[in-house]
Design an enzyme around this catalytic site. Structure first.
Site, PDB file in Angstrom:
ATOM      1  N   GLU A  87      -8.379 -93.810 -26.118  1.00 30.59           N
ATOM      2  CA  GLU A  87      -8.523 -92.617 -26.964  1.00 30.59           C
ATOM      3  C   GLU A  87      -9.317 -91.565 -26.199  1.00 30.59           C
ATOM      4  O   GLU A  87      -9.950 -91.874 -25.192  1.00 30.59           O
ATOM      5  CB  GLU A  87      -9.246 -93.006 -28.266  1.00 30.59           C
TER       6      GLU A  87
ATOM      7  N   LYS B   2     -12.269 -89.116 -25.060  1.00 31.39           N
ATOM      8  CA  LYS B   2     -13.724 -89.066 -25.167  1.00 31.39           C
ATOM      9  C   LYS B   2     -14.062 -87.616 -25.499  1.00 31.39           C
ATOM     10  O   LYS B   2     -13.902 -86.715 -24.671  1.00 31.39           O
ATOM     11  CB  LYS B   2     -14.376 -89.492 -23.854  1.00 31.39           C
TER      12      LYS B   2
ATOM     13  N   LYS C 258     -14.434 -91.344 -17.014  1.00 35.35           N
ATOM     14  CA  LYS C 258     -14.799 -89.914 -16.993  1.00 35.35           C
ATOM     15  C   LYS C 258     -13.816 -89.102 -16.135  1.00 35.35           C
ATOM     16  O   LYS C 258     -13.428 -89.531 -15.062  1.00 35.35           O
ATOM     17  CB  LYS C 258     -16.218 -89.747 -16.426  1.00 35.35           C
TER      18      LYS C 258
ATOM     19  N   CYS D  25      -7.158 -47.717 -19.410  1.00 32.93           N
ATOM     20  CA  CYS D  25      -6.915 -46.442 -18.738  1.00 32.93           C
ATOM     21  C   CYS D  25      -6.193 -45.571 -19.772  1.00 32.93           C
ATOM     22  O   CYS D  25      -5.255 -46.042 -20.433  1.00 32.93           O
ATOM     23  CB  CYS D  25      -6.032 -46.680 -17.519  1.00 32.93           C
TER      24      CYS D  25
HETATM   25  S1  IVH Z   1     -17.341 -95.232 -28.653  1.00 31.67           S
HETATM   26  C1  IVH Z   1     -21.395 -97.939 -28.681  1.00 31.67           C
HETATM   27  N1  IVH Z   1     -15.508 -93.433 -28.566  1.00 31.67           N
HETATM   28  O1  IVH Z   1     -19.546 -90.754 -25.774  1.00 31.67           O
HETATM   29  C2  IVH Z   1     -20.940 -96.585 -28.356  1.00 31.67           C
HETATM   30  N2  IVH Z   1     -17.710 -92.772 -27.977  1.00 31.67           N
HETATM   31  O2  IVH Z   1     -20.979 -91.627 -23.396  1.00 31.67           O
HETATM   32  C3  IVH Z   1     -19.589 -96.431 -28.867  1.00 31.67           C
HETATM   33  N3  IVH Z   1     -17.910 -90.401 -27.430  1.00 31.67           N
HETATM   34  O3  IVH Z   1     -22.244 -92.167 -27.430  1.00 31.67           O
HETATM   35  C4  IVH Z   1     -19.067 -95.131 -28.521  1.00 31.67           C
HETATM   36  N4  IVH Z   1     -15.810 -89.871 -27.769  1.00 31.67           N
HETATM   37  O4  IVH Z   1     -21.192 -89.982 -28.369  1.00 31.67           O
HETATM   38  C5  IVH Z   1     -16.797 -93.685 -28.368  1.00 31.67           C
HETATM   39  N5  IVH Z   1     -13.750 -91.944 -28.580  1.00 31.67           N
HETATM   40  C6  IVH Z   1     -15.038 -92.193 -28.392  1.00 31.67           C
HETATM   41  C7  IVH Z   1     -15.945 -91.201 -28.013  1.00 31.67           C
HETATM   42  C8  IVH Z   1     -17.274 -91.528 -27.791  1.00 31.67           C
HETATM   43  C9  IVH Z   1     -16.997 -89.423 -27.429  1.00 31.67           C
HETATM   44  C10 IVH Z   1     -19.314 -90.226 -27.055  1.00 31.67           C
HETATM   45  C11 IVH Z   1     -20.272 -90.930 -27.963  1.00 31.67           C
HETATM   46  C12 IVH Z   1     -20.934 -91.923 -27.081  1.00 31.67           C
HETATM   47  C13 IVH Z   1     -20.828 -91.289 -25.748  1.00 31.67           C
HETATM   48  C14 IVH Z   1     -20.984 -92.271 -24.629  1.00 31.67           C
END
Ligand code: IVH
Length: 683
Positions: free
Chosen positions: A128, A130, A323, A433
């Site tokens: 999914e 991030k 990332k 212009c």
């Molecule tokens: S799962 C136990 N899923 O990324 C932590 N995090 O770098 C489970 N984030 O703290 C996090 N999209 O704030 C998860 N699809 C996603 C996410 C996501 C963004 C953020 C979240 C997390 C951070 C980690």
């Protein structure tokens, strides 16, 4: 565009260089902590994402190389980089972070380790987006939203219930009276960011650097701004032991938006190969998702796998963040150019020291308008933030004021139109212009009628000038309305020349689509790119329907060019429609025998491609570039020499293929001649 590709900072801890001394390591910890503080608070960024990731990677590399130096509270092992964050809402369970990977190798290593922990293959993975926003935990009691807290230091966060009352996707009431805690990311869409920036600037406040800072600033603002925020859930606590994907489905049923409903979606994958492909899909589509994504998150789907994998103090073992290269980077502003668009809009454009942003080398970016430039107080010589997001041209979002030289001069906007010297209308934010379309008319008409484009004979500079002066034409489509009677009164026009000119103009309507495209002067395209676009799409309608992602299917069109072409086509669409209404052909003949003036150097007389073999090295071109050049020049590249070969390019180190060419009597060209041909044919 440039060939110089600066290297992205090394963000992979496996490859990063450790700090040489404990003092350097300690100083880096301080720097990371301070940068994290600014990042989470949504203030001005101290480091761009790429540099922050690189710093963290060097910290990790140092800790691996010198375990004795490792600080207990190192930002690498604590959530939110161990920064001090206010907050008194203690989370029911700590809000952990995710470990990062940056490559296919990293992905395979992670999955192998996970399978070793589980003792069996992972049943199924999910992939999914991030979301690049701020993590929050939303508590629902009997279906009512009772509290929203930020992640804070992972253990306790700030109460932001009031600020989140209008967040799209985070309903105040669920469709069932359940008591659960929903976790996810609050963020700002690219479209909302534009609106919010305008609103903020209109209130005399400095613009936010990017949607993430805007979301952070708005979420933590004491004064409740009416700014549009959105939410995607990625987890919930208090549900039965369901698979992750089923949990998200259920949240959706309750009325919560989840990452699975986002435009990037959720992929279910049985193999690591499928996971890697799904990560790639999110990465490729990243620019057109409409919201910031800084990676993909891969998770074990089944509840059993997740509970067996467990978590470290910082991050779960069942999930990992892959990332992507940072979409905001810093670089040096080398200059500010003033461009005048087709309709007379005057825009400042930044000339940048080349920098990789989101995996693309960026050398120029928009500064939007002069008012914005003043508000953002950007000056030549500054270190500036460059951002690529959405289907847009890269933009400068601000300068690092603390790094500015004391004597950096303010930018002086032009007094008059830099193209025609006309007056500038400054009534609106977008300066224009006062000559409007007529300002660029001479330039665009000359280009449109020129030989490589519509090739209209008899329409020289003098006549164009009189046509423009008499206000008979302001854009190329106006040419097709001209008749003999209108032309005769013009200087130096007789019955015969007027008739010939009208005939030439009318005949040009039948020109193939690539000439129309060439004539339109789409930025970052020339003759050969216009030809490629026309061949690829076949009709102007199909070309206009293509977005930046689809444009990248055309050979030689990368993300930066695709974004530019897409933006240009939107701007040109009204003119294209006007040309089509005037009867100009908007299709590319598929197998037409092209007239000789229109033929490419490696096309045969009948327009079909010559079969060309490049052997040995061609100065300045790699093997792939050599083959690409053959195709650009209208030929078909082949690996082996036969009687059917039309041409063999013999470079240094050529072997038996060159001998065979001579033996078979095939035409031979030296690599130098070929390089010259390529250079001459490039626009
Ligand atoms: S799962 C136990 N899923 O990324 C932590 N995090 O770098 C489970 N984030 O703290 C996090 N999209 O704030 C998860 N699809 C996603 C996410 C996501 C963004 C953020 C979240 C997390 C951070 C980690």
């Amino acid at each position: 565009m440039t060939d110089r590709k600066p290297v992205e900072p090394v963000v992979d801890a496996q490859l990063a260089e450790p700090f040489p001394t404990p003092a350097a390591y300690a100083a880096a910890i301080e720097q990371a902590r301070a940068a994290a503080q600014a990042y989470f608070a949504g203030g001005e960024l101290m480091l761009d994402d790429g540099d922050y990731d690189a710093l963290m990677a060097r910290l990790s590399a140092t800790e691996r190389a010198e375990p004795d130096w490792k600080a207990d509270d190192s930002p690498t092992s604590v959530v939110a980089a161990g920064m001090a964050v206010a907050g008194d809402v203690v989370h029911s369970e700590p809000m952990l972070s995710l470990d990062n990977i940056f490559s296919e190798d990293g992905l395979r290593t992670w999955s192998t380790r996970l399978e070793r922990i589980l003792g069996h293959p992972v049943e199924r993975y999910t992939v999914e987006p991030k979301i690049d926003g701020l993590a929050i935990a939303a508590t629902y009691a009997d279906g009512e939203l009772v509290r929203v807290a930020t992640r804070g230091d992972g253990r306790a966060g700030e109460d932001v219930t009031a600020q989140t009352r209008l967040v799209a996707g985070l309903p105040k009431k669920l469709s069932e009276p359940v008591s659960i805690e929903v976790r996810g990311e609050v963020f700002m869409t690219d479209a909302d960011f534009e609106v919010a920036t305008e609103r903020r600037v209109a209130h005399g406040e400095p613009p936010f650097a990017n949607p993430r800072s805007a979301a952070a600033g708005s979420l933590r603002a004491q004064r409740v701004y009416d700014v549009p925020l959105s939410f995607f859930a990625y987890a919930a606590h208090g549900l039965p032991d369901w698979a992750h994907s089923d949990g998200l489905d259920y949240l959706h049923k309750l009325g919560v938006s989840t990452v699975a409903q986002s435009s990037a979606g959720l992929a279910l994958c049985d193999t690591v190969d499928a996971v890697y492909a799904a990560v790639g899909r999110i990465g490729t589509g990243r620019a057109s998702l409409g919201f910031g994504v800084d990676g993909a998150v891969i998770k074990a789907d089944s509840a059993a796998d997740r509970s067996a994998a467990g978590a470290s103090s910082k991050a779960p073992r069942w999930g990992i963040a892959y990332k992507f290269p940072a979409d905001t980077r810093t670089t040096k502003l080398l200059g500010i150019e003033v461009q005048v668009g087709r309709t007379g809009v005057i825009t400042p454009v930044a000339v940048l020291e080349p920098v990789q942003v989101g995996g693309v080398t960026v050398t120029s970016a928009t500064l939007h308008n002069f008012a914005d430039l003043v508000v953002r107080d950007v000056r030549v010589g500054d270190t500036v933030f460059v951002r690529r997001a959405g289907d847009v041209i890269p933009e400068i979002t601000g300068a690092k004021l603390d790094e500015r030289a004391a004597d950096a001069p303010e930018f002086t906007p032009p007094e008059t139109c830099p193209r025609c010297g006309g007056e500038i209308d400054r009534a609106q934010k977008r300066w224009r212009c006062t000559n409007g379309r007529a300002c660029g008319a001479m330039e665009s008409l000359t280009y449109f009628t020129s030989r490589p484009a519509m090739d209209i004979e008899g329409l020289g500079g003098k006549i164009l000038q009189s046509l423009i002066a008499a206000e008979l034409v302001t854009d190329p489509a106006d040419l097709y309305a001209l008749d003999v009677a209108t032309l005769i009164p013009l200087d130096r026009m007789g019955q015969v020349s007027a008739t010939n000119l009208v005939t030439a103009i009318q005949n040009s309507k039948a020109q193939p689509m690539h000439r129309v495209l060439t004539g339109l002067g789409v930025r970052m395209t020339g003759r050969s790119m216009s030809r490629r676009l026309a061949r690829h799409f076949g009709t102007m309608d199909d070309l206009l329907a293509a977005d930046a992602a689809i444009l990248q299917h055309v050979e030689g069109v990368g993300p930066e060019r695709a974004a530019m072409i897409a933006a240009e086509l939107v701007e040109l669409a009204p003119l294209i429609r006007k040309l089509a209404a005037a009867g100009v052909n908007m299709t590319e003949p598929r197998t037409a025998v092209t007239p000789s003036a229109d033929r490419l150097p490696l096309q045969k007389d009948d327009g079909s491609p010559m079969t060309v073999v490049v052997t040995g090295s061609v100065p300045g071109l790699s093997r792939t570039e050599g083959n690409e050049a053959v195709e650009r020049l209208g030929g078909k590249s082949s690996g082996s020499v036969s009687k059917k070969t039309d041409l063999v390019v013999v470079g240094e180190g050529a072997g038996s293929k060159a001998d065979k060419a001579v033996e078979l009597g095939v035409r031979v060209m030296t690599a130098e001649e070929f390089a010259e041909l390529v250079a001459a044919a490039e626009d």
